[in-house]
Scaffold this motif. Structure first.
Motif, mmCIF file in Angstrom:
data_model
loop_
_atom_site.group_PDB
_atom_site.id
_atom_site.type_symbol
_atom_site.label_atom_id
_atom_site.label_comp_id
_atom_site.label_asym_id
_atom_site.label_seq_id
_atom_site.Cartn_x
_atom_site.Cartn_y
_atom_site.Cartn_z
ATOM 1 N N VAL A 152 -11.539 -5.017 13.823
ATOM 2 C CA VAL A 152 -10.530 -3.681 13.892
ATOM 3 C C VAL A 152 -10.548 -3.417 12.229
ATOM 4 O O VAL A 152 -10.667 -2.197 12.002
ATOM 5 N N THR A 153 -10.750 -4.439 11.258
ATOM 6 C CA THR A 153 -10.546 -4.242 10.067
ATOM 7 C C THR A 153 -11.813 -3.380 9.491
ATOM 8 O O THR A 153 -11.707 -2.239 8.696
ATOM 9 N N VAL A 154 -12.850 -3.529 10.040
ATOM 10 C CA VAL A 154 -14.548 -2.911 9.685
ATOM 11 C C VAL A 154 -14.384 -1.583 10.073
ATOM 12 O O VAL A 154 -14.471 -0.495 9.543
ATOM 13 N N VAL A 155 -13.820 -1.290 11.597
ATOM 14 C CA VAL A 155 -14.186 -0.040 12.045
ATOM 15 C C VAL A 155 -12.724 0.981 11.599
ATOM 16 O O VAL A 155 -13.241 2.005 11.280
ATOM 17 N N SER A 156 -11.557 0.469 11.258
ATOM 18 C CA SER A 156 -10.666 1.312 10.761
ATOM 19 C C SER A 156 -10.786 1.782 9.261
ATOM 20 O O SER A 156 -10.574 2.714 8.863
ATOM 21 N N VAL A 187 0.763 -1.029 -0.039
ATOM 22 C CA VAL A 187 0.081 0.097 -0.051
ATOM 23 C C VAL A 187 0.938 1.140 -0.081
ATOM 24 O O VAL A 187 0.494 2.224 -0.756
ATOM 25 N N ILE A 188 1.917 1.196 0.869
ATOM 26 C CA ILE A 188 2.833 2.380 0.947
ATOM 27 C C ILE A 188 3.557 2.624 -0.365
ATOM 28 O O ILE A 188 3.550 3.710 -0.994
ATOM 29 N N GLN A 189 4.062 1.487 -1.141
ATOM 30 C CA GLN A 189 4.664 1.709 -2.546
ATOM 31 C C GLN A 189 3.563 2.394 -3.360
ATOM 32 O O GLN A 189 3.985 2.896 -4.160
ATOM 33 N N GLY A 190 2.463 1.804 -3.402
ATOM 34 C CA GLY A 190 1.288 2.310 -4.344
ATOM 35 C C GLY A 190 1.101 3.755 -4.226
ATOM 36 O O GLY A 190 1.213 4.687 -5.094
ATOM 37 N N HIS A 191 1.125 4.502 -2.871
ATOM 38 C CA HIS A 191 0.892 5.813 -2.510
ATOM 39 C C HIS A 191 2.156 6.462 -2.926
ATOM 40 O O HIS A 191 1.905 7.735 -3.545
ATOM 41 N N LEU A 192 3.331 6.036 -2.789
ATOM 42 C CA LEU A 192 4.679 6.622 -3.227
ATOM 43 C C LEU A 192 4.576 6.802 -4.724
ATOM 44 O O LEU A 192 4.923 7.857 -5.315
ATOM 45 N N ALA A 193 4.221 5.677 -5.504
ATOM 46 C CA ALA A 193 4.230 5.690 -6.887
ATOM 47 C C ALA A 193 2.979 6.889 -7.236
ATOM 48 O O ALA A 193 3.547 7.578 -8.245
ATOM 49 N N ALA A 194 1.907 6.925 -6.752
ATOM 50 C CA ALA A 194 0.846 7.694 -7.231
ATOM 51 C C ALA A 194 1.036 9.139 -6.674
ATOM 52 O O ALA A 194 0.520 10.021 -7.067
ATOM 53 N N GLY A 195 1.992 9.404 -5.572
ATOM 54 C CA GLY A 195 1.968 10.576 -5.039
ATOM 55 C C GLY A 195 0.987 11.115 -4.380
ATOM 56 O O GLY A 195 0.569 12.258 -4.202
ATOM 57 N N THR A 196 0.284 10.432 -3.819
ATOM 58 C CA THR A 196 -0.890 10.474 -2.893
ATOM 59 C C THR A 196 -0.569 10.533 -1.525
ATOM 60 O O THR A 196 0.442 9.768 -0.981
ATOM 61 N N GLU A 197 -1.572 11.021 -0.587
ATOM 62 C CA GLU A 197 -1.060 10.812 0.925
ATOM 63 C C GLU A 197 -1.388 9.542 1.427
ATOM 64 O O GLU A 197 -2.720 9.003 1.103
ATOM 65 N N ILE A 198 -0.674 9.000 2.545
ATOM 66 C CA ILE A 198 -0.842 7.872 3.133
ATOM 67 C C ILE A 198 -1.407 7.937 4.244
ATOM 68 O O ILE A 198 -1.098 8.548 5.193
ATOM 69 N N ARG A 199 -2.783 7.424 4.162
ATOM 70 C CA ARG A 199 -3.502 7.564 5.461
ATOM 71 C C ARG A 199 -3.344 6.418 6.579
ATOM 72 O O ARG A 199 -3.304 4.997 6.047
ATOM 73 N N SER A 200 -3.251 6.778 7.742
ATOM 74 C CA SER A 200 -3.167 5.774 8.689
ATOM 75 C C SER A 200 -4.107 4.723 9.009
ATOM 76 O O SER A 200 -3.837 3.561 9.033
ATOM 77 N N TRP A 201 -5.344 5.153 8.856
ATOM 78 C CA TRP A 201 -6.480 4.308 8.981
ATOM 79 C C TRP A 201 -6.552 3.203 7.787
ATOM 80 O O TRP A 201 -6.896 2.057 8.293
ATOM 81 N N LEU A 202 -6.132 3.677 6.575
ATOM 82 C CA LEU A 202 -5.981 2.578 5.816
ATOM 83 C C LEU A 202 -4.936 1.557 5.834
ATOM 84 O O LEU A 202 -5.373 0.488 5.373
ATOM 85 N N LEU A 203 -4.001 1.918 6.081
ATOM 86 C CA LEU A 203 -2.886 0.939 6.695
ATOM 87 C C LEU A 203 -3.194 0.116 7.785
ATOM 88 O O LEU A 203 -3.075 -1.140 7.718
ATOM 89 N N VAL A 204 -3.962 0.660 8.765
ATOM 90 C CA VAL A 204 -4.543 -0.201 9.652
ATOM 91 C C VAL A 204 -5.366 -1.360 9.196
ATOM 92 O O VAL A 204 -5.356 -2.296 9.785
ATOM 93 N N SER A 205 -6.274 -0.789 8.444
ATOM 94 C CA SER A 205 -7.332 -1.540 7.725
ATOM 95 C C SER A 205 -6.928 -2.688 6.976
ATOM 96 O O SER A 205 -6.849 -3.909 7.065
ATOM 97 N N VAL A 206 -5.945 -2.176 6.071
ATOM 98 C CA VAL A 206 -5.189 -3.424 5.180
ATOM 99 C C VAL A 206 -4.472 -4.393 6.085
ATOM 100 O O VAL A 206 -4.564 -5.577 5.854
ATOM 101 N N PHE A 207 -3.492 -3.774 6.969
ATOM 102 C CA PHE A 207 -3.069 -4.869 7.772
ATOM 103 C C PHE A 207 -3.587 -5.695 8.637
ATOM 104 O O PHE A 207 -3.577 -6.952 8.474
#
Length: 313
Positions: A233-237, A169-189
């Motif tokens: 935690v996945t659903v809530v995040s 996910v982080i690599q995708g955001h770095l490639a797209a130049g978009t903001e990395i959102r913490s709640w999205l990372l928590v959800s994916v993890f």
């Protein structure tokens, strides 16, 4: 005493080769990199596109580059894992048929193939359109220590695997130049952790703990508790991420509309895991289970409509 009836029939014809030796080397090399696992990168890396406010030139190309990069990296990891585990795999009822463990691909051939993948990965990283490729380097380092010992440590084994998807996910955001959102990372993890735990549960139920030492640190009830925790935690995040990322005028619609779809997805996965005894191949469930596919498509329509309303309000 051995009688003539007990002796094998002696013919002048040579014995037929085992069926496993009839496969071609290119096919075995393709099997070695697990093409069935490639959709993992297609499902995770492009999440960065959801946060793209505009579509600048080259956006899709950079995200596609990130997908290729992680596909090469994961292929390299599969090769060196199979090389390292070839002796253990030979004692496993299904893994013994893998190309290296079965002997269809020799150690030298697999090493040369892995080296070629490593060179191709290095070239793609150094010559690619994005300079920030550190998530791939961290992914490779994590998998190196994973294959050398962490895969046998309960809890650490599943956390390391799940961290690899966060790095995607982080690599995708770095490639797209978009903001990395913490709640999205928590959800994916947490989602990936749930899937890995479900896979461990399936392995325990169907094959016991002998083939994977880390399974001795788990029990089925313990895994059930962890899977339920990760599902919550996945659903809530994820809903919190929607609340944070959606436009204020449409955030309530996105959250309230997504809640039933998110809960249904979790309920369906748990049904497949606990009732139908599935869970060994989470990617197959996501891609081929009809109820899950229909739910995902309807959910995508809702989120897509909300995203368009946000951009063109």
């Amino acid at each position: 005493m051995t009688t003539s009836a007990n002796r094998p029939l002696d013919t002048a014809l040579p014995a037929p080769p085992p069926a496993r030796t009839t496969r071609s080397l290119p096919r075995d090399l393709l099997t070695l990199v697990r093409p069935g696992q490639f959709p993992k990168n297609l499902l995770v890396v492009p999440l960065a596109l959801l946060d793209a406010q505009t579509a600048p030139p080259g956006l899709l190309g950079r995200v596609a580059w990130a997908i290729v990069l992680f596909t090469l990296a994961s292929s390299l990891v599969y090769v060196w894992n199979d090389l390292y585990d070839r002796h253990r795999d030979r004692a496993h009822p299904t893994k013994r048929d893998r190309p290296i463990a079965s002997g269809r691909v020799g150690v030298g051939t697999a090493t040369a193939f892995g080296t070629a993948l490593a060179l191709l990965l290095a070239g793609a990283a150094l010559l690619g359109p994005v300079d920030a490729w550190w998530p791939v380097a961290v992914y490779l380092a994590l998998n190196l220590v994973y294959s050398r010992g962490l895969k046998h440590v309960p809890l650490l084994d599943v956390f390391v695997v799940s961290a690899g998807f966060g790095l995607r996910v982080i690599q995708g955001h770095l490639a797209a130049g978009t903001e990395i959102r913490s709640w999205l990372l928590v959800s994916v993890f947490c989602l990936c952790l749930m899937f890995v735990l479900g896979k461990r549960r399936h392995e325990m139920v169907t094959g016991g703990v002998a083939h994977r030492p880390a399974l001795r640190g788990y029990s089925v009830p313990y895994l059930d508790h962890l899977i339920g925790l990760c599902a919550c935690v996945t659903v809530v995040s994820f809903l919190l991420n929607l609340q944070q990322s959606a436009d204020n005028h449409y955030s309530d619609l996105a959250v309230l509309g997504s809640a039933p779809f998110a809960l249904f997805a979790m309920a369906r996965y748990l049904q497949l895991l606990h009732v139908q005894g599935k869970g060994g191949e989470p990617t197959r469930i996501l891609m081929r289970d009809l109820a899950m596919v229909v739910n995902t498509l309807l959910w995508a329509v809702l989120l897509g409509g909300t995203l368009l309303a946000t951009h063109y309000r």
